[in-house]
Design a protein around this motif. Structure first.
Motif, mmCIF file in Angstrom:
data_model
loop_
_atom_site.group_PDB
_atom_site.id
_atom_site.type_symbol
_atom_site.label_atom_id
_atom_site.label_comp_id
_atom_site.label_asym_id
_atom_site.label_seq_id
_atom_site.Cartn_x
_atom_site.Cartn_y
_atom_site.Cartn_z
ATOM 1 N N ILE A 1 0.841 -1.208 0.000
ATOM 2 C CA ILE A 1 0.000 0.000 0.000
ATOM 3 C C ILE A 1 0.876 1.257 0.000
ATOM 4 C CG2 ILE A 1 -1.820 1.235 1.251
ATOM 5 C CD1 ILE A 1 -2.745 -1.510 2.347
ATOM 6 N N GLY A 2 2.027 1.183 0.693
ATOM 7 C CA GLY A 2 2.941 2.329 0.737
ATOM 8 C C GLY A 2 3.441 2.696 -0.647
ATOM 9 N N ALA B 1 12.037 -0.791 6.385
ATOM 10 C CA ALA B 1 13.087 -1.632 6.990
ATOM 11 C C ALA B 1 13.349 -2.886 6.165
ATOM 12 C CB ALA B 1 12.692 -2.009 8.414
ATOM 13 N N LYS C 1 9.657 -6.036 -3.106
ATOM 14 C CA LYS C 1 9.789 -4.711 -2.485
ATOM 15 C C LYS C 1 10.792 -3.857 -3.266
ATOM 16 C CE LYS C 1 8.470 -6.321 2.076
ATOM 17 N NZ LYS C 1 8.553 -6.196 3.510
ATOM 18 N N PHE D 1 15.561 1.915 7.135
ATOM 19 C CA PHE D 1 15.802 1.624 8.552
ATOM 20 C C PHE D 1 14.491 1.333 9.264
ATOM 21 C CE2 PHE D 1 14.516 5.551 10.786
ATOM 22 C CZ PHE D 1 14.426 6.454 9.735
ATOM 23 N N VAL E 1 11.617 2.067 11.685
ATOM 24 C CA VAL E 1 10.956 3.270 12.222
ATOM 25 C C VAL E 1 10.985 3.271 13.752
ATOM 26 C CG1 VAL E 1 8.740 4.510 12.317
ATOM 27 C CG2 VAL E 1 9.449 3.430 10.227
ATOM 28 N N ALA F 1 -2.320 3.220 9.583
ATOM 29 C CA ALA F 1 -3.094 2.069 9.115
ATOM 30 C C ALA F 1 -3.569 1.231 10.285
ATOM 31 C CB ALA F 1 -2.229 1.203 8.202
ATOM 32 N N SER F 2 -4.872 1.039 10.354
ATOM 33 C CA SER F 2 -5.437 0.026 11.239
ATOM 34 C C SER F 2 -5.980 -1.076 10.322
ATOM 35 C CB SER F 2 -6.515 0.630 12.138
ATOM 36 O OG SER F 2 -6.954 -0.356 13.052
ATOM 37 N N PHE G 1 -8.350 -0.769 7.011
ATOM 38 C CA PHE G 1 -8.383 -1.315 5.651
ATOM 39 C C PHE G 1 -9.013 -2.708 5.663
ATOM 40 C CE2 PHE G 1 -4.000 0.890 5.104
ATOM 41 C CZ PHE G 1 -4.595 2.103 4.865
ATOM 42 N N VAL H 1 -6.995 -5.709 1.141
ATOM 43 C CA VAL H 1 -6.590 -4.904 -0.020
ATOM 44 C C VAL H 1 -5.853 -5.800 -1.026
ATOM 45 C CG1 VAL H 1 -5.440 -2.777 -0.711
ATOM 46 C CG2 VAL H 1 -6.233 -3.038 1.669
#
Ligand SMILES: NC(=O)c1ccc[n+]([C@@H]2O[C@H](COP(=O)([O-])OP(=O)(O)OC[C@H]3O[C@@H](n4cnc5c(N)ncnc54)[C@H](O)[C@@H]3O)[C@@H](O)[C@H]2O)c1
Length: 323
Positions: A13-14, A33, A43, A60, A62, A127-128, A181, A184
């Protein structure tokens, strides 16, 4: 032109959110990360697809607050979109500590960062998940219902994220939006999720596992609709005394897993080999989003039905793996 900080930018999603924002002319600072939960080459491919003069990428965790603070020391940020997390309901059964690290510690770190920058941050979006709706909820799931019975550790960490974000929004008056969400899917999706893994297995003539004979229902939501909801949520206005909102982002049209299988078979031109199993621990029988509040306040309106979305996914899958 605004500057968006997106965590989990190499994630499904990012990546789509960053791509849409870059195309609209914004600056995006992305952090990931590169957690090896699934194929890292996917990715990397997402990241190379969003190389852009206005895209800055940092690799890195978060959860490393000092690094977050130092790295972004002089950069002004308008919006934070926090998507980094350890996803997956089933994986949380055997890997609980990953959830503590990526869903709780990382959340606290990014919230502290938002607190540090509260003067400039226009919205903190995180995001939940639909998984927060546990046992006692009836469909369609409404944001007004109580979420006190998580059926997995994953769900429990997402409920905790919401509680943590609520406290910071109220303590420090940080404008905050949490987005739940619902399943997805779409191009460059997650290989651990049904649309992708079923497609891959059917294509390779391997067995797919259906729980409850495929009668479980999911509110499959196409990623472009989710991204539209995320971007709209950045602009939500709050009451000064209550700067916190939660929205469902789902398709509002649950479909059976067997329907998904038949769409994949149709677009791949191959038949599935099915293995049946009873329901797995932590799973929900049905997910179904009540999106009335999202429609009213975000102008959220899903536009892609599961059949069309599956066609778009299979098209991407063939291009990605075979050309
Ligand atoms: N895809 C769905 O159907 C769905 C449904 C409900 C909720 N969500 C939530 O949406 C968000 C995005 O999900 P996704 O499907 O894109 O998952 P994803 O796994 O593809 O993306 C998450 C990304 O975050 C990164 N990450 C994880 N922990 C990190 C950390 N501590 N620091 C930096 N980066 C880190 C991972 O490497 C990964 O690239 C997650 O919070 C997830 O829980 C997703």
């Amino acid at each position: 032109m605004s500057t968006y900080l997106i965590t989990g930018v190499a994630g499904f999603i990012g990546y789509h959110t960053a791509k849409t924002l870059l195309l609209a002319g914004h600056n995006v600072i992305g952090i990931d990360a590169m957690v090896p939960y699934y194929d890292l080459s996917l990715k990397k491919a997402r990241l190379s697809d969003i190389q852009h003069a206005c895209f800055e990428y940092h690799e890195f965790d978060v959860g490393n607050f000092d690094k977050l603070k130092d790295l972004l020391g002089n950069v002004s940020i308008d919006y934070i979109i926090h998507l980094a997390a350890q996803p997956g309901v089933r994986y949380s059964i055997d890997h609980p500590f990953e959830y503590g690290k990526h869903n709780l510690s990382a959340m606290l770190s990014i919230m502290e960062f938002a607190r540090l920058r509260q003067a400039e941050i226009k919205q903190f979006v995180f995001a939940s998940s639909s998984s927060v709706y546990g046992l006692e909820n009836t469909v369609p799931f409404s944001v007004d219902s109580k979420i006190l019975s998580p059926m997995s550790l994953y769900a429990a960490t997402k409920i905790a994220d919401e509680a943590m974000a609520y406290s910071y929004a109220h303590l420090y008056k940080i404008p905050t939006v949490g987005l739940r969400f619902f399943t997805v899917y779409g191009p460059f999706g997650r290989p651990d999720m049904a649309v992708f893994s079923f497609t891959q297995n059917i294509d390779h003539e391997k067995e797919i596992t259906l729980f409850e004979k495929g009668q479980l229902k999911r509110d499959f939501t196409y990623v472009d609709d989710i991204v539209a909801g995320i971007i709209a949520s950045c602009k939500v206005n709050h009451n000064a005394s209550d700067p916190y909102k939660i929205y469902n982002l789902g398709n509002n049209n649950p479909e059976k897993v067997t329907d998904l299988v038949s769409y994949i078979e149709k677009f791949l031109g191959k038949k599935a080999i099915i293995k049946d199993l009873p329901m797995s621990k932590g799973d929900m029988r049905e997910t179904y989003a009540d999106i009335s509040l999202s429609q009213k306040e975000l102008g959220f309106q899903p536009t892609v039905a599961l059949e069309k979305g599956t066609e778009l996914f299979v098209e991407w899958y063939k291009k990605y793996y075979y050309t």
